[in-house]
Design an enzyme around this catalytic site. Structure first.
Site, PDB file in Angstrom:
ATOM      1  N   SER A 133     -97.836  16.522 -29.388  1.00  0.00           N
ATOM      2  CA  SER A 133     -97.027  17.471 -28.613  1.00  0.00           C
ATOM      3  C   SER A 133     -95.981  18.178 -29.466  1.00  0.00           C
ATOM      4  O   SER A 133     -96.326  18.851 -30.423  1.00  0.00           O
ATOM      5  CB  SER A 133     -96.401  16.747 -27.424  1.00  0.00           C
ATOM      6  OG  SER A 133     -95.784  17.664 -26.575  1.00  0.00           O
ATOM      7  N   HIS A 134     -94.735  17.960 -29.155  1.00  0.00           N
ATOM      8  CA  HIS A 134     -93.646  18.696 -29.808  1.00  0.00           C
ATOM      9  C   HIS A 134     -93.110  17.984 -31.051  1.00  0.00           C
ATOM     10  O   HIS A 134     -92.164  18.448 -31.663  1.00  0.00           O
ATOM     11  CB  HIS A 134     -92.517  18.891 -28.799  1.00  0.00           C
ATOM     12  CG  HIS A 134     -92.167  17.600 -28.121  1.00  0.00           C
ATOM     13  ND1 HIS A 134     -92.978  17.062 -27.133  1.00  0.00           N
ATOM     14  CD2 HIS A 134     -91.180  16.733 -28.313  1.00  0.00           C
ATOM     15  CE1 HIS A 134     -92.468  15.919 -26.740  1.00  0.00           C
ATOM     16  NE2 HIS A 134     -91.373  15.682 -27.438  1.00  0.00           N
ATOM     17  N   ASP A 298     -94.788  24.662 -26.906  1.00  0.00           N
ATOM     18  CA  ASP A 298     -94.707  23.568 -27.881  1.00  0.00           C
ATOM     19  C   ASP A 298     -96.009  23.361 -28.636  1.00  0.00           C
ATOM     20  O   ASP A 298     -96.940  24.161 -28.525  1.00  0.00           O
ATOM     21  CB  ASP A 298     -94.284  22.276 -27.176  1.00  0.00           C
ATOM     22  CG  ASP A 298     -95.392  21.701 -26.322  1.00  0.00           C
ATOM     23  OD1 ASP A 298     -96.215  22.483 -25.824  1.00  0.00           O
ATOM     24  OD2 ASP A 298     -95.449  20.461 -26.169  1.00  0.00           O
ATOM     25  N   ASP A 300     -98.713  21.522 -28.399  1.00  0.00           N
ATOM     26  CA  ASP A 300    -100.008  21.535 -27.713  1.00  0.00           C
ATOM     27  C   ASP A 300    -100.042  22.466 -26.505  1.00  0.00           C
ATOM     28  O   ASP A 300    -101.002  22.433 -25.726  1.00  0.00           O
ATOM     29  CB  ASP A 300    -100.399  20.109 -27.302  1.00  0.00           C
ATOM     30  CG  ASP A 300     -99.396  19.486 -26.356  1.00  0.00           C
ATOM     31  OD1 ASP A 300     -98.200  19.818 -26.444  1.00  0.00           O
ATOM     32  OD2 ASP A 300     -99.806  18.663 -25.510  1.00  0.00           O
ATOM     33  N   ASP A 302     -98.279  22.763 -23.671  1.00  0.00           N
ATOM     34  CA  ASP A 302     -98.014  22.436 -22.266  1.00  0.00           C
ATOM     35  C   ASP A 302     -96.551  22.673 -21.866  1.00  0.00           C
ATOM     36  O   ASP A 302     -96.247  22.727 -20.677  1.00  0.00           O
ATOM     37  CB  ASP A 302     -98.482  21.007 -21.918  1.00  0.00           C
ATOM     38  CG  ASP A 302     -97.884  19.936 -22.806  1.00  0.00           C
ATOM     39  OD1 ASP A 302     -97.106  20.279 -23.723  1.00  0.00           O
ATOM     40  OD2 ASP A 302     -98.214  18.749 -22.600  1.00  0.00           O
ATOM     41  N   ARG A 303     -95.664  22.832 -22.839  1.00  0.00           N
ATOM     42  CA  ARG A 303     -94.256  23.077 -22.489  1.00  0.00           C
ATOM     43  C   ARG A 303     -93.922  24.562 -22.529  1.00  0.00           C
ATOM     44  O   ARG A 303     -94.600  25.340 -23.195  1.00  0.00           O
ATOM     45  CB  ARG A 303     -93.331  22.369 -23.469  1.00  0.00           C
ATOM     46  CG  ARG A 303     -93.436  20.877 -23.390  1.00  0.00           C
ATOM     47  CD  ARG A 303     -92.417  20.215 -24.283  1.00  0.00           C
ATOM     48  NE  ARG A 303     -92.460  18.776 -24.048  1.00  0.00           N
ATOM     49  CZ  ARG A 303     -91.466  17.937 -24.286  1.00  0.00           C
ATOM     50  NH1 ARG A 303     -90.344  18.384 -24.802  1.00  0.00           N
ATOM     51  NH2 ARG A 303     -91.582  16.661 -24.029  1.00  0.00           N
ATOM     52  N   LYS A 397     -99.182  19.996 -17.351  1.00  0.00           N
ATOM     53  CA  LYS A 397     -98.210  21.079 -17.348  1.00  0.00           C
ATOM     54  C   LYS A 397     -98.762  22.192 -18.232  1.00  0.00           C
ATOM     55  O   LYS A 397     -99.617  21.951 -19.088  1.00  0.00           O
ATOM     56  CB  LYS A 397     -96.847  20.602 -17.811  1.00  0.00           C
ATOM     57  CG  LYS A 397     -96.825  19.980 -19.178  1.00  0.00           C
ATOM     58  CD  LYS A 397     -95.470  19.327 -19.414  1.00  0.00           C
ATOM     59  CE  LYS A 397     -95.420  18.595 -20.726  1.00  0.00           C
ATOM     60  NZ  LYS A 397     -94.925  17.228 -20.596  1.00  0.00           N
TER      61      LYS A 397
END
Ligand code: G1P
Ligand code: ZN
Length: 564
Positions: A133-134, A298, A300, A302-303, A397
């Site tokens: 992710s982030h 982010d 991947d 999703d944010r 998300k």
């Protein structure tokens, strides 16, 4: 036929956290580390797959698992360092596990929301996302792997627990013997033994789904006028998606998407869309001659972070504003079934739900808790304070979905972001909000802080701190209204009589020591007091947190490392 069985031993610490297994790249590069985890996933979701190979380990570790033999698996990652090598391993292990087909993104790239979209669209039995992710990437950064189930959402706790149990007893994994790597660069179908490997364009299906949700004509009209917009992909996975959607399909000028080429180390940056890490975008939106609208996503995809000219929209407010303006968006015009937010997310959405006369669900941190509510049709929109927003269109998300939602509202209302949010506050009141993160705390000290506060909780109600009085204090536990499962120990909450709230919890995604998160929320219904400086408004709550939890003492830090 050449399935090879390799003897292995358990690696300690393969317990999935809030969102899959995340560790430094160097940990993932240890012999058999990735393989053990992937085999544990396959064993956990399989009864007959493991039984189909002679001499294999036996049995399903939980009952309701769909049998993946012959089914489709979706595989992709955020493009970070180690992604390509890991994908080759996953493909060869999927072939050995008996999957019928794997859909893999071109170049090994798929955003998390795109994986969710593909699983649902093509009836896959699950998907594997390679991402941390982030978290930063590169040889000295982090890597991660998460498993999504057939509804397209993150594996629920029953599944992650089964996977973890399997990692602790694994003794063999199976892999297709094949030296030549699968060519991931060309869209098309190849075979790996009996496995059909379909390399798909990473953006096609996701972009198509978006056209079914939003008013693309209205957004196109907005973007081709005077309106100026900038989206920062932070050299992570959303670059190709943002270019496709905003520049190719919606006609925004070339260069609307910045940092749009995914890089293995995210250009040395920290691909987390917040005011600290997306600083170049922030400088543009708060600088001279700023654009009307800015957004970032982010690692991947999703944010999301939403900015107006000189204006930051907190993720909690963003969820509330999207909910209040759902009627402008074709997919949601008919109404919302309900709204869900994670517990630490501000209660701004609760007020909208109340106004709309729909249910509001408060869930533990982590997107996996929204899955049942979405599947049962109880909620349409979901959100987390950690820059996550989404809907029932998938089960993750979705960063660019949120950007399109905002663009759709802006196209319909033709007001500035600041005007829309301030009008929202006048209607519903403002929830001043901040999250203070203390990163890299010694794990035992972080546990002591939480234990100490947990013991004090029962004595807090009725206690006064300056002008504030404690109304309730508890350790948040959640019972899923759909399947009745219980999740305890989800964060310490202190609610004040004034309506303000403090929450403390430890991160479940960090890879270095512990991260303490302190969430602060103060409600202000008075329109005359809705444009104060956030830090000033929240300072009394910070003081209460310090008094009850001795944060400086336990963290050995004078101030948080990140404020969002
Ligand atoms: C963090 C966020 C949480 C989010 C998760 C995955 O988890 O707080 O809301 O779902 O990342 O993106 P945490 O590190 O707090 O456990
Ligand atoms: Zn993410």
């Amino acid at each position: 036929m050449s399935i090879v069985e390799i003897a292995t031993q358990p690696h300690a610490g393969q317990k999935p956290g809030t969102s899959g297994l995340r560790k430094p790249v160097t940990v993932f590069q240890q012999p058999h580390y990735l393989e053990n985890f992937v085999q544990s996933i396959f064993d956990s979701v399989s009864g007959s797959v493991s039984g189909s190979v002679s001499g294999s380990v036996s049995g399903s570790v939980f009952d309701s698992a769909p049998d993946p033999k012959g089914t489709t698996l979706v595989v992709g990652g955020d493009g970070r360092y180690h992604n390509r090598a890991a994908i080759q391993t996953v493909l060869r292990m999927a072939a050995a596990a008996g999957y019928g087909r794997v859909l893999v993104g071109q170049g090994g790239i798929l955003s998390t929301p795109a994986v969710s979209c593909l699983i649902r669209k093509y009836g896959a039995s699950g998907g594997i996302v390679l991402s941390a992710s982030h978290n930063p990437g590169g040889p000295s950064g982090d890597f991660g792997i998460k498993y999504n189930v057939a509804n397209g959402g993150p594996a629920p706790e029953s599944v992650t627990a089964a996977i973890y149990a399997r990692t602790q007893e694994i003794s063999v994994y199976r892999i297709w013997a094949e030296d030549a790597p699968i060519d991931l660069e060309r869209v098309g179908v190849t075979k790996l033994g009996p496995l059909v490997v379909e390399v798909v364009d990473a953006t096609d299906d996701y972009a198509q789904l978006m056209t079914t949700l939003f008013d693309f004509d209205a957004i196109r009209d907005l973007l081709q006028g005077d309106f100026r917009f900038c989206v920062d992909a932070m050299h992570a996975v959303t670059g190709p998606y943002a270019r496709r959607l905003f520049e190719d399909m919606l006609g925004a000028p070339a260069g609307t998407a910045i940092h749009a080429v995914p890089l293995e180390n995210f250009g040395g940056g920290h691909p987390d869309p917040n005011l600290t890490y997306a600083h170049e975008l922030v400088e543009r939106l708060f600088g001279e001659n700023a654009p009307d609208f800015g957004a970032a996503s982010d690692g991947d995809g999703d944010r999301n972070m939403i900015l107006g000219r000189n204006f930051f929209v907190t993720p909690s407010d963003s969820l509330a504003v999207l909910a209040a303006n759902h009627r402008y968006v074709p997919a949601y015009r008919a109404g919302l079934a309900g709204i869900a937010r994670s517990m630490p997310t501000s209660q701004a959405a609760d007020r909208v739900a109340q106004g709309l006369g729909i249910d509001l669900y408060e869930t533990p941190t982590g997107w996996k808790f929204f899955g049942n509510l979405l599947d049962a049709g109880r909620v349409t929109l979901c959100g987390e304070e950690s820059f996550g927003t989404g809907s029932n269109h998938i089960r993750e998300k979705d960063g660019l979905w949120a950007v399109l939602f905002w663009l759709n509202i802006l196209a319909a209302r033709r007001q500035s972001v600041a005007d829309i949010v301030q009008e929202h506050w006048r209607t519903y009141g403002r929830h001043y909000y901040a999250r203070h993160d203390y990163e890299g705390v010694k794990s035992d000290r972080a546990e002591s802080l939480m234990d100490g506060l947990r013991q004090r909780l029962a004595g807090l109600p009725g206690q006064r701190f300056g002008a504030e009085e404690v109304a309730y204090a508890d350790d948040f536990a959640y019972t899923d209204p759909v399947d009745g499962s219980c999740s305890a120990g989800q964060g310490l909450r202190i609610g004040l009589v004034s309506g303000s709230r403090l929450v403390l919890r430890l991160s479940g995604t960090g890879t270095q020591g512990a991260t303490l998160r302190l969430y602060l929320e103060a409600y202000e219904p008075d329109a005359q007091r809705q444009n104060l400086e956030v830090g000033t408004v929240l300072a009394p709550l910070v003081a209460i947190a310090e008094e009850v939890a001795q944060i400086r003492h336990y963290t050995e830090m004078e101030r948080p490392t990140v404020i969002t």
